[in-house]
Write an enzyme that holds these catalytic residues in place. Structure first.
Site, PDB file in Angstrom:
ATOM      1  CE  LYS A 103      -3.293   2.825  -0.157  1.00 20.79           C
ATOM      2  NZ  LYS A 103      -4.078   3.055  -0.285  1.00 20.79           N
TER       3      LYS A 103
ATOM      4  CB  CYS B 127      -3.061   9.361  -0.275  1.00 25.58           C
ATOM      5  SG  CYS B 127      -5.075   8.564   0.190  1.00 25.58           S
TER       6      CYS B 127
HETATM    7  N1  SAJ Z   1      -0.894  15.385  -8.907  1.00 25.75           N
HETATM    8  C1  SAJ Z   1       0.466  15.793  -9.854  1.00 25.75           C
HETATM    9  N2  SAJ Z   1       1.336  15.054 -10.983  1.00 25.75           N
HETATM   10  C2  SAJ Z   1       0.070  14.416 -11.652  1.00 25.75           C
HETATM   11  C3  SAJ Z   1      -0.208  13.792 -11.270  1.00 25.75           C
HETATM   12  C4  SAJ Z   1      -0.993  14.231 -10.040  1.00 25.75           C
HETATM   13  O1  SAJ Z   1       0.851  17.054  -9.626  1.00 25.75           O
HETATM   14  O2  SAJ Z   1       0.731  13.883 -12.696  1.00 25.75           O
HETATM   15  C5  SAJ Z   1      -1.054  15.672  -8.129  1.00 25.75           C
HETATM   16  C6  SAJ Z   1      -2.780  16.297  -7.757  1.00 25.75           C
HETATM   17  O3  SAJ Z   1      -3.137  17.186  -8.632  1.00 25.75           O
HETATM   18  C7  SAJ Z   1      -3.061  16.281  -6.353  1.00 25.75           C
HETATM   19  C8  SAJ Z   1      -2.542  14.638  -5.811  1.00 25.75           C
HETATM   20  O4  SAJ Z   1      -0.987  15.361  -6.782  1.00 25.75           O
HETATM   21  O5  SAJ Z   1      -3.013  16.783  -5.428  1.00 25.75           O
HETATM   22  C9  SAJ Z   1      -2.369  13.865  -6.023  1.00 25.75           C
HETATM   23  O6  SAJ Z   1      -3.756  12.719  -6.695  1.00 25.75           O
HETATM   24  P1  SAJ Z   1      -3.569  11.555  -7.550  1.00 25.75           P
HETATM   25  O7  SAJ Z   1      -4.987  11.774  -7.897  1.00 25.75           O
HETATM   26  O8  SAJ Z   1      -2.632  11.750  -7.786  1.00 25.75           O
HETATM   27  O9  SAJ Z   1      -4.375  10.122  -6.250  1.00 25.75           O
HETATM   28  P2  SAJ Z   1      -5.122  10.602  -5.115  1.00 25.75           P
HETATM   29  O10 SAJ Z   1      -4.663  11.112  -3.822  1.00 25.75           O
HETATM   30  O11 SAJ Z   1      -6.439  11.414  -4.896  1.00 25.75           O
HETATM   31  O12 SAJ Z   1      -5.241   8.810  -5.281  1.00 25.75           O
HETATM   32  C10 SAJ Z   1      -4.483   7.718  -4.424  1.00 25.75           C
HETATM   33  C11 SAJ Z   1      -4.785   7.218  -5.445  1.00 25.75           C
HETATM   34  N3  SAJ Z   1      -3.087   6.680  -6.546  1.00 25.75           N
HETATM   35  C12 SAJ Z   1      -3.064   6.207  -7.743  1.00 25.75           C
HETATM   36  O13 SAJ Z   1      -3.421   7.345  -8.393  1.00 25.75           O
HETATM   37  C13 SAJ Z   1      -1.355   6.134  -7.459  1.00 25.75           C
HETATM   38  C14 SAJ Z   1      -5.232   5.784  -5.431  1.00 25.75           C
HETATM   39  O14 SAJ Z   1      -5.199   4.957  -6.332  1.00 25.75           O
HETATM   40  C15 SAJ Z   1      -5.359   5.625  -4.205  1.00 25.75           C
HETATM   41  O15 SAJ Z   1      -5.896   4.493  -3.354  1.00 25.75           O
HETATM   42  C16 SAJ Z   1      -5.958   6.967  -3.146  1.00 25.75           C
HETATM   43  O16 SAJ Z   1      -4.797   7.719  -3.309  1.00 25.75           O
HETATM   44  C17 SAJ Z   1      -5.633   6.260  -2.143  1.00 25.75           C
HETATM   45  O17 SAJ Z   1      -6.554   6.271  -0.655  1.00 25.75           O
HETATM   46  O18 SAJ Z   1      -4.441   5.954  -1.585  1.00 25.75           O
END
Ligand code: SAJ
Length: 410
Positions: free
Chosen positions: A204, A258
């Site tokens: 995880k 997360c």
């Molecule tokens: N972000 C960037 N650049 C990117 C992608 C995201 O700056 O290229 C930023 C986003 O704007 C945001 C943050 O990262 O602020 C996190 O967003 P995210 O879409 O990467 O993830 P979360 O927090 O919405 O959800 C994640 C998910 N993990 C992944 O995409 C690897 C989800 O699958 C998990 O289950 C969840 O965390 C969790 O509960 O752990």
């Protein structure tokens, strides 16, 4: 089909899980220490929006889910309480987890299975969770069996991911793992893999750390490209034409509960080994300061001295959600307000309630108030209203495709 299932912690993960189990045919008690929240749920009210969740709550209430503030005697407990990050110690704050496990320890029967869904630092189940149960006289592995089934869903797509994603079950005895697997199979259509508890804990945090490190690379590349005077977005677009390259997008920071939190769990437990992970976290945390410095440059370039004329667009941590947990926008507003001593205007189409001082409740009011806009979140609305943004000075920190003479990128 086994008897009663108690889901402890009715937040972003525990609530949909309890509802799914109820609708999957199990008798469920949803437990949460917050009485006000229990009352709201009983009245079919939610504190956040998630597609399909109200309907699911409705169905579960009709099917007779019990919602209450204490655990009762039983044999199956699923724990989904928050395991936040201790900002000072840079490690997991286990207080809610310990208190939930202690509450269960006082009522559970011999032979119970306690399944922890909350994301935890590696070693937590065989460490603090086991110790808590032992303090109540239970022998873990003999009287009580521990299982770890980390959640894996993404806010905004919760219900689809709960039923569609593969998941893991970490257990030390196969029979308990299989019992929990059978329960989850009532709503989870993905594959469910059994492994050890320690492996499940590590998987995880490894998943979310993978993403954080990759976002950090994109953010560092942005800083390098700025020095090199090349457009980072074009570099990424072209690099990603390579069949085995997939660089993520730079931005003003990593929010949510997360990605920006879990890597610290690794650093907290393995400070000597997790060097790259710690550096990646710091790079991502630096982005909000980088954004502030970029605002200062553009303000100077356009002769803006009153920061009350600079508006923040988007308060959530990512596009088309109202979720503001660990949001870079809130951090940026705090930084600017502390330094400037005034109120920074902001607007977010997904926020129905005012959560910061300078928040405008309509786009119209926001646009009237500001001379320069900092796009912190690429909500869909930006595309629909692009002409209004094109007329202003904009720092588009999300490269959301706005075009115009005074549109700047990070
Ligand atoms: N972000 C960037 N650049 C990117 C992608 C995201 O700056 O290229 C930023 C986003 O704007 C945001 C943050 O990262 O602020 C996190 O967003 P995210 O879409 O990467 O993830 P979360 O927090 O919405 O959800 C994640 C998910 N993990 C992944 O995409 C690897 C989800 O699958 C998990 O289950 C969840 O965390 C969790 O509960 O752990």
């Amino acid at each position: 089909m086994c008897g009663l299932i108690q889901v402890v912690g009715l937040g972003y993960i525990g609530l949909p899980t309890a509802l799914m189990l109820t609708c999957g045919g199990y008798p469920v008690i949803g437990v949460d220490c917050n009485d006000v929240w229990i009352k709201k749920l009983q009245n079919r009210q939610l504190d956040w929006q998630e597609e399909g969740l109200v309907e699911l709550l409705d169905e579960a209430l009709t099917r007779g889910i019990y919602l209450q503030s204490n655990c009762v005697k039983g044999r199956i407990y699923i724990v989904a309480v928050p395991t936040p990050f201790d900002h000072q110690e840079h490690c997991m704050d286990d207080r809610a987890l310990v208190s939930a496990v202690a509450a269960i320890a006082q009522v559970c029967e011999c032979g119970s299975i306690i399944c922890i869904e909350s994301t935890v630092a590696p070693g937590t189940l065989e460490g603090v969770v086991k110790e808590t149960l032992e303090a109540y006289g239970w022998q873990v592995g003999i009287d009580i069996h521990l299982v770890h089934a980390p959640e894996r869903v993404m806010p905004g797509n919760m219900l689809k991911e709960l039923s569609g994603n593969d998941r893991l079950i970490g257990c030390s005895d196969r029979a308990s793992g299989l019992s929990i697997k059978k329960i989850y199979e009532c709503f989870c259509k993905g594959d469910i893999y059994l492994t050890s508890i320690r492996t499940a804990e590590m998987v995880k945090v490894a998943e979310n750390t993978f993403r954080d490190v990759n976002i950090a690379y994109a953010n560092e590349l942005l800083k390098i490209c700025q020095q090199a005077e090349v457009d980072v977005y074009e570099v990424i677009k072209l690099a990603n034409k390579h069949p085995r390259v997939d660089i993520l997008q730079p931005g003003p920071g990593v929010g949510g509960h997360c990605i920006g939190v879990d890597p610290w769990f690794l650093v907290g437990v393995y400070p000597d080994q997790a060097q790259l992970v710690a550096t990646a976290r710091r790079v991502n945390e630096s982005m909000v300061y980088f954004t502030r410095d970029r605002i200062d440059q553009l303000a100077a370039l356009h002769g803006i001295v009153d920061y009350g004329q600079i508006g923040i667009y988007g308060l959530s941590y990512k596009a088309d959600l109202e979720d503001v947990r660990e949001s870079p926008s809130l951090k940026l507003i705090e930084l600017l307000e502390m330094r400037e001593g005034g109120v920074i205007p902001s607007y977010d189409p997904y926020q129905q309630r005012a959560i910061v001082r300078g928040q405008c409740m309509t786009l119209e009011v926001f646009l009237k108030q500001v001379q320069m806009i900092v796009v912190m979140v690429g909500h869909k609305q930006l595309q629909e209203q692009r002409q209004h943004f094109a007329e202003r000075i904009v720092l588009d920190a999300r490269n959301s495709g706005l075009e115009g003479d005074s549109i700047y990128k990070l």
